[in-house]
Scaffold this active site. Structure first.
Site, mmCIF file in Angstrom:
data_model
loop_
_atom_site.group_PDB
_atom_site.id
_atom_site.type_symbol
_atom_site.label_atom_id
_atom_site.label_comp_id
_atom_site.label_asym_id
_atom_site.label_seq_id
_atom_site.Cartn_x
_atom_site.Cartn_y
_atom_site.Cartn_z
ATOM 1 N N ASN A 64 -18.476 11.338 3.215
ATOM 2 C CA ASN A 64 -18.048 12.600 2.598
ATOM 3 C C ASN A 64 -18.111 13.668 3.676
ATOM 4 O O ASN A 64 -18.992 13.621 4.553
ATOM 5 C CB ASN A 64 -18.980 13.026 1.463
ATOM 6 N N HIS B 38 -17.596 8.816 -0.314
ATOM 7 C CA HIS B 38 -16.582 8.269 -1.213
ATOM 8 C C HIS B 38 -15.252 7.957 -0.547
ATOM 9 O O HIS B 38 -14.302 7.573 -1.226
ATOM 10 C CB HIS B 38 -16.349 9.242 -2.377
ATOM 11 N N ASP C 144 0.834 -1.208 0.000
ATOM 12 C CA ASP C 144 0.000 0.000 0.000
ATOM 13 C C ASP C 144 0.864 1.250 0.000
ATOM 14 O O ASP C 144 1.937 1.280 0.613
ATOM 15 C CB ASP C 144 -0.881 0.041 1.252
ATOM 16 N N CYS D 177 -8.485 4.537 1.376
ATOM 17 C CA CYS D 177 -9.172 4.407 2.667
ATOM 18 C C CYS D 177 -8.430 5.176 3.750
ATOM 19 O O CYS D 177 -7.252 5.507 3.593
ATOM 20 C CB CYS D 177 -9.242 2.939 3.091
ATOM 21 N N TYR E 201 -7.699 -14.705 4.533
ATOM 22 C CA TYR E 201 -6.455 -14.215 5.117
ATOM 23 C C TYR E 201 -6.635 -13.587 6.496
ATOM 24 O O TYR E 201 -5.658 -13.162 7.123
ATOM 25 C CB TYR E 201 -5.814 -13.174 4.187
ATOM 26 N N GLU F 123 -4.005 0.297 -1.961
ATOM 27 C CA GLU F 123 -3.295 -0.839 -2.536
ATOM 28 C C GLU F 123 -2.704 -0.505 -3.904
ATOM 29 O O GLU F 123 -3.334 0.173 -4.715
ATOM 30 C CB GLU F 123 -4.226 -2.046 -2.702
#
Length: 246
Positions: A121, A165, A43, A68, A110, A203
């Site tokens: 938002n 978002h 990331d 994120c 995982y 990512e």
């Protein structure tokens, strides 16, 4: 960050860790690779309070994953941020469809559970999706995290609305003792750096094969762009030292 939640920075034998902490203190981007046994992904990571629209553009174009914000577990609890899976399970009491899709034990190959919370938002945004508006939302998440940890009487809903978002990630209460995902690794670094523990993670994906960008390619990208590259185990070992000094 408050009278009872003060995070201080140390110096470590691992110079890679020291370089990463200095970069984060300066509001710069670094890279974190979790581990081969987890997601096996790298990331791009940067403090939420430092984000500009250029950083959002950088993550959107060069990383390509989901942008994120990982939030410290203490602040998450104080802000009353729920886990998304818990919300869906609660809503499933009145919806068979939601009951079928709600995350269950064993769904993730995982990990025991995901760290997703709300998607938000900031109330000062219009649509919330342009780079400048996402950057504003992200910075405000950092600011409200800091204020809450300092004990300010603020309410999350006064500043944010959902759906939105920017995905929030709620770090595990036991942090790296409980979970070693990008969420916890990035928040642990923030604590170690003595900065506000709200961190942006995204990512890195491979444009050529449709998969996550390999660790080797991610490292090469980091060298080309002057980014510190950390592996999850490096962070775990340094965090154990940091936590042991408290």
């Amino acid at each position: 960050m408050s009278g009872s939640t003060v995070y201080e920075s140390l110096t470590y034998k691992n110079e890679n860790i020291n370089r990463a902490l200095e970069a984060l203190k300066a509001g710069k981007m670094i890279q974190i690779y979790d581990s081969d046994s987890r997601e096996g992904e790298t990331d791009l990571v940067i403090p939420a309070k430092a984000v500009t629209f250029k950083d959002v553009k950088w993550m959107r174009k060069d990383a390509g994953g989901l942008i994120c914000v990982a939030v410290d577990p203490i602040a998450s609890k104080q802000l009353k941020l729920p886990f998304m899976a818990e919300l869906v399970r609660e809503a499933s009491k009145t919806s068979d469809v939601l009951g079928e899709i709600a995350e269950k034990e064993g769904d993730l190959k995982y990990d025991a559970h995901s760290s997703f919370s709300l998607w938000v938002n900031h109330r000062d945004t219009r649509t919330g999706i342009p780079d400048n508006e996402r950057a504003l939302t992200i910075r405000k998440i950092g600011e409200i995290t800091e204020k809450k940890l300092f004990g300010d009487a603020i309410h999350f809903g006064d500043e944010f609305r959902t759906p939105g978002h920017v995905a929030l990630l709620r770090a595990a209460e036991g942090l790296l003792d409980e979970r070693k995902g990008q969420t916890e690794l990035s928040v642990a670094l923030a604590r170690m750096a003595g900065i506000t523990p709200a961190m942006v993670v995204c990512e890195m994906l491979d444009d050529n094969n449709g998969k996550a960008r390999s660790k080797e390619d991610s490292k090469e990208y980091g060298k080309e762009h002057g980014l510190v590259f950390l592996e999850g185990q490096e962070i775990v070992e340094a965090y154990m030292m940091w936590a042991g000094s408290k």
